[in-house]
Design an enzyme around this catalytic site. Structure first.
Site, mmCIF file in Angstrom:
data_model
loop_
_atom_site.group_PDB
_atom_site.id
_atom_site.type_symbol
_atom_site.label_atom_id
_atom_site.label_comp_id
_atom_site.label_asym_id
_atom_site.label_seq_id
_atom_site.Cartn_x
_atom_site.Cartn_y
_atom_site.Cartn_z
ATOM 1 N N HIS A 83 0.632 -0.938 0.297
ATOM 2 C CA HIS A 83 -0.014 -0.395 -0.151
ATOM 3 C C HIS A 83 0.945 1.053 0.031
ATOM 4 O O HIS A 83 0.524 2.047 -0.228
ATOM 5 C CB HIS A 83 -0.896 0.244 1.570
ATOM 6 C CG HIS A 83 -1.909 -1.084 1.689
ATOM 7 N ND1 HIS A 83 -1.739 -2.177 2.445
ATOM 8 C CD2 HIS A 83 -2.934 -1.174 1.102
ATOM 9 C CE1 HIS A 83 -3.117 -2.819 2.335
ATOM 10 N NE2 HIS A 83 -3.526 -2.221 1.381
ATOM 11 N N ASP A 135 -4.803 -7.474 -7.661
ATOM 12 C CA ASP A 135 -6.081 -6.911 -8.235
ATOM 13 C C ASP A 135 -6.674 -6.762 -9.192
ATOM 14 O O ASP A 135 -6.580 -5.553 -9.898
ATOM 15 C CB ASP A 135 -7.050 -6.188 -7.172
ATOM 16 C CG ASP A 135 -6.528 -6.933 -5.332
ATOM 17 O OD1 ASP A 135 -6.700 -8.196 -5.555
ATOM 18 O OD2 ASP A 135 -6.133 -5.746 -4.332
#
Ligand code: PAF
Length: 280
Positions: free
Chosen positions: A37, A150
């Site tokens: 992240h 993703d």
């Protein structure tokens, strides 16, 4: 670093920047932040003057039997990590702020939402597309940054902004990996130590499949079957392993050059997803 909880506060902070002529990059997250992240935040800084990160564990993207209740909520630690990489603003909305009672509008990216992860997680991508669309309306960023781990989510978001004329550039950032090759994920915290060792085999089988595709002496179908078998024999419950066109996730055929191999497999109670993108 500023932290706000309501859309009114968020808009007021962003308005000040806009009046000063500054651009805004946005990184949506569900918290439990890891190095992957922080890499997205670092990447976001290259595209705009200001970086906004949201932390919201979105209930509508979890199935009834999934881990919404137990999904790790680590907001204090997350905020420290975000401050350490000079995030400008963290948006931590409440459930009520995100979903008005009786809200009935959803975003469905037809076709792409019901295959691969969408087949085993019905409704998941409707929840994702809807919350991301709402967050885009709240933040109104110039650029939004997503992890390529993703991959299906990334293609769905790109399709959504194109179809709905949402004026935001979508940037995909390469998957952050542990030294073992294991893709970083908030759900890796569910893995036991022995499982963590086994989990690295997901990336190994993706690399092996890429080598086989490039060698060209096996059909794509055979490579998919072999790879499913390898995962099964290594202790996973594989859900799918598919060689696809990276542009639209359709099954690849012999003429396709830009490819992505997508896979999802359960190890114990942890569902792992990963992919590898390449040109042949
Ligand atoms: O990738 C995620 O963490 C989530 O799906 C997202 C994009 C923040 C939407 O809830």
């Amino acid at each position: 670093m500023q932290t706000v909880n309501t859309v009114v506060q968020l808009r007021a902070a962003i308005k000040k920047w806009r009046l000063a002529g500054e651009s805004v990059a946005f990184v949506p997250t569900m918290g439990n932040l890891h190095a992957g992240h922080l890499k997205l935040v670092e990447a976001a800084k290259n595209y705009a003057d200001r970086v906004v990160v949201s932390i919201f564990v979105n209930p509508t993207q979890f199935g009834v039997t999934e881990d919404f209740g137990s999904y790790p909520r680590t907001e204090a630690a997350d905020q420290e990590k975000l401050a350490s990489v000079n995030t400008d603003l963290v948006f931590l909305p409440s459930l009520e702020d995100m979903y008005a009672p009786g809200a009935r509008t959803t975003v469905v990216v037809d076709g792409l939402s019901t295959v691969y992860c969408g087949a085993s997680r019905p409704g998941h991508f409707v929840g994702v597309a809807t919350v991301v669309c709402k967050l885009f309306n709240m933040v109104q960023p110039d650029v939004a940054v997503f992890g390529a781990k993703d991959f299906q989510q990334l293609i769905i978001i790109r399709t959504m902004v194109m179809d709905l004329n949402i004026p935001v550039d979508i940037i995909g950032v390469e998957t952050a990996r542990e030294e073992s090759g294991l893709a970083m994920s908030s759900r890796n915290s569910y893995l036991s130590e022995p499982e963590r060792v086994t989990a690295a085999k997901v990336y190994q089988v993706l690399c092996r499949a890429r080598t086989s595709v490039l060698a060209g002496n096996q059909s794509l179908k055979e490579i998919e079957i072999d790879s499913m078998f390898f995962l099964h024999k290594s202790g996973f419950h594989p859900e799918y392993f598919n060689i696809c066109r990276s542009s639209d996730l359709k099954k690849a055929d012999a003429d396709d050059r830009e490819l992505v191999i997508l896979t999802a497999a359960k190890l114990g109670k942890t569902r792992l997803i990963d992919n590898i993108q390449f040109t042949r």
